[in-house]
Write an enzyme that holds these catalytic residues in place. Structure first.
Site, PDB file in Angstrom:
ATOM      1  N   SER A 157       8.999   1.629   7.371  1.00 57.46           N
ATOM      2  CA  SER A 157       7.555   1.736   7.175  1.00 57.46           C
ATOM      3  C   SER A 157       7.020   3.090   7.603  1.00 57.46           C
ATOM      4  O   SER A 157       7.647   3.793   8.407  1.00 57.46           O
ATOM      5  CB  SER A 157       6.834   0.640   7.973  1.00 57.46           C
TER       6      SER A 157
ATOM      7  N   MET B 116      -5.347  -6.804   5.051  1.00 57.38           N
ATOM      8  CA  MET B 116      -5.655  -5.522   5.689  1.00 57.38           C
ATOM      9  C   MET B 116      -7.055  -5.533   6.296  1.00 57.38           C
ATOM     10  O   MET B 116      -7.288  -4.979   7.369  1.00 57.38           O
ATOM     11  CB  MET B 116      -5.526  -4.386   4.667  1.00 57.38           C
TER      12      MET B 116
ATOM     13  N   GLN C 112       4.227  -9.429   3.897  1.00 61.79           N
ATOM     14  CA  GLN C 112       4.207  -8.992   2.494  1.00 61.79           C
ATOM     15  C   GLN C 112       5.519  -9.335   1.796  1.00 61.79           C
ATOM     16  O   GLN C 112       5.524  -9.739   0.627  1.00 61.79           O
ATOM     17  CB  GLN C 112       3.937  -7.490   2.444  1.00 61.79           C
TER      18      GLN C 112
ATOM     19  N   CYS D  50       0.804  -1.215   0.000  1.00 64.26           N
ATOM     20  CA  CYS D  50       0.000   0.000   0.000  1.00 64.26           C
ATOM     21  C   CYS D  50       0.841   1.272   0.000  1.00 64.26           C
ATOM     22  O   CYS D  50       0.356   2.329  -0.401  1.00 64.26           O
ATOM     23  CB  CYS D  50      -0.956   0.014   1.192  1.00 64.26           C
ATOM     24  N   ASN D  51       2.082   1.194   0.458  1.00 64.16           N
ATOM     25  CA  ASN D  51       2.879   2.419   0.478  1.00 64.16           C
ATOM     26  C   ASN D  51       4.298   2.249  -0.061  1.00 64.16           C
ATOM     27  O   ASN D  51       5.161   3.070   0.213  1.00 64.16           O
ATOM     28  CB  ASN D  51       2.934   3.019   1.890  1.00 64.16           C
TER      29      ASN D  51
ATOM     30  N   GLY E 255      -9.203  -9.347   2.871  1.00 65.18           N
ATOM     31  CA  GLY E 255      -7.808  -9.774   2.754  1.00 65.18           C
ATOM     32  C   GLY E 255      -7.051  -9.502   4.033  1.00 65.18           C
ATOM     33  O   GLY E 255      -7.636  -9.369   5.120  1.00 65.18           O
TER      34      GLY E 255
END
Length: 479
Positions: free
Chosen positions: A109, A189, A120, A50-51, A187
């Site tokens: 992060s 998250m 991940q 996501c980032n 999922g």
């Protein structure tokens, strides 16, 4: 072989660009296989979260490898390489190892110490393995990165609250006691969101997902409700807080949908690409907390400085251990080639002696044994010494010295194969490259000098003289 990391994260790129760069799981195999099929990338793995979107690659030469990776990301995202380069960073050699380890430990992060990145990274490694895109170098790097990440979390308090981006985002939402919550997506998250919401004492949690069965399994696990996806408009109207984290390419919540529901919830969008249409932020009474919002707020901190320092110390020690392994691995194929050359010479001489009729079979066997013993004794000290030297700082020069001295050829693709800039050398630009150098700056730099013209460090030359002198004395004694 060179190790490079090329990527973009919340630190270097805007959320819209990260959305463009994001690689859906269904397309990752194609991208990985396309990269290793090219001429300048030997091994590759991809992390798309996501980032962050990062490519970890083993390349024979720095500049061609970097260019191929950037071209692949440009094609995938639909953004020109020139435009993309300004938001990409590159780590090389030891800095690349350090970066991967820091990512695994949660030190890079948005939410320092969040543990989700470890899973991940494990998934990314599995995907690259399935695509047959990783070899010995990346296998070792990623296996060790996963171990280092686990060690950092186990031996420090780095993973204490806040534990993930979910908890950081929910903290931005304020008190949730008695609220009605809707989670869109089942999922990883989504699971984290349900877990965090149930701990936050909300009044009710409902999960919706395009795959109803998966939503029901998640709801059963946490003893919450599940509903069909087509009930989303009704559930949206009833919710006080909505957390959405799907893998959808299009927007799941549009401005018209939220307006028609006459809803004014707090919406937490943790998806990349974003699940929530940007226009939703303009609706009166609606609050949207997304990746961009968290980045502007500085993520979530609060860790004691000594905890982060402890994790950084673990990473630093593990990086040096990896580099020691790598330097030793780089010399192994050269040492093997030297011993093979010696065996060939012995066999050739024995073939010549075999033609002499005055030697019995027993005598020829004794001669062969003696020749092998002399060769092994002659090679023992220099091969042991070169392994020791190769494991130390500047050790990448010693395998090349050995190859040059004995005219050896190392099989292509081995870790000891000569290539461009190696671990521990100066940066490809010819000067010390800052950590996380911007790709655009690298592209503007002067190409690296031919390593054949760079010369050897003085210490290597001195050691070579001592080595050659010792070898000559042994040869004289043997005569």
């Amino acid at each position: 072989m060179n190790l490079i990391v090329v990527g973009a994260s919340h630190r270097s790129a805007s959320v819209p660009l990260l959305e463009r760069l994001s690689v859906p799981p269904a397309e990752q195999h194609r991208l990985l296989r396309g990269l290793v099929a090219g001429p300048h990338v030997a091994e590759v793995a991809l992390v798309s979260t996501c980032n962050r979107v990062e490519v970890y690659a083993a390349v024979p030469a720095f500049h061609p490898g970097l260019s191929q990776v950037v071209a692949a990301l440009a094609e995938q995202s639909g953004v020109s390489a020139d435009e993309l380069a300004g938001s990409l960073y590159v780590h090389h050699g030891a800095d690349a190892v350090s970066h991967v380890y820091r990512v695994a430990a949660g030190l890079d992060s948005m939410v320092v110490g969040e543990a989700q990145i470890l899973g991940q990274l494990r998934d990314s490694y599995a995907t690259a393995t399935e695509a047959e895109a990783v070899g010995r170098l990346l296998h070792e790097l990623l296996q060790q990165a996963l171990r280092v990440g686990k060690r950092a979390h186990a031996e420090t308090g780095i993973d204490q609250a806040p534990r993930s981006m979910v908890t950081a985002a929910l903290a931005q939402a304020g008190t949730l006691t008695g609220a009605r919550a809707l989670v869109i997506g089942a999922g990883a998250m989504g699971s984290l969101a349900v877990s965090a919401l149930t701990r936050a004492s909300v009044d009710k949690v409902t999960v919706v997902n395009r795959g109803q069965e998966r939503a029901e399994r998640l709801a059963e696990l946490y003893a919450v409700d599940a509903a069909p996806f087509d009930q989303l408009p009704r559930l949206l109207a009833e919710a006080d807080i909505v957390v959405t984290a799907t893998a959808s390419i299009g927007h799941v919540l549009t401005a018209s949908m939220v307006a028609e529901a006459d809803a004014t919830p707090i919406i937490v969008d943790l998806a990349v690409p974003r699940d929530v249409e940007p226009a939703v932020k303009q609706l009166p009474g609606v609050t949207v907390i997304d990746i961009e919002h968290l980045a502007e707020a500085g993520g979530a901190h609060g860790h004691a400085a000594h905890i982060v320092e402890e994790a950084e110390a673990i990473v630093a020690a593990e990086v040096e251990a990896f580099l020691t392994w790598l330097r030793g691995s780089q010399v192994a194929p050269t040492v093997a080639a030297l011993r093979a050359r010696a065996d060939e010479l012995v066999e050739a001489e024995m073939s010549r002696l075999a033609r002499r009729s005055d030697l019995t079979a027993e005598q020829r066997a004794e001669v062969a044994h003696a020749m092998h013993r002399i060769v092994q004794r002659l090679l023992h000290e220099p091969t042991v010494r070169v392994r020791q030297l190769a494991a130390g700082p500047g050790g990448e020069a010693y395998p090349k010295l050995l190859r040059d001295l004995f005219g050896l050829s190392v099989p292509a693709g081995s870790l000891g194969e000569p290539s461009g800039a190696q671990f521990g050398e100066t940066a490809p630009t010819g000067t010390a490259m800052p950590k996380g150098e911007n790709v655009a700056v690298i592209f503007e730099a002067v190409p690296p000098a031919d390593p054949q013209e760079a010369g050897l460090p003085e210490a290597v030359e001195q050691e070579a003289g001592r080595w050659l002198g010792a070898t000559s004395r042994q040869e004289d004694g043997a005569k």
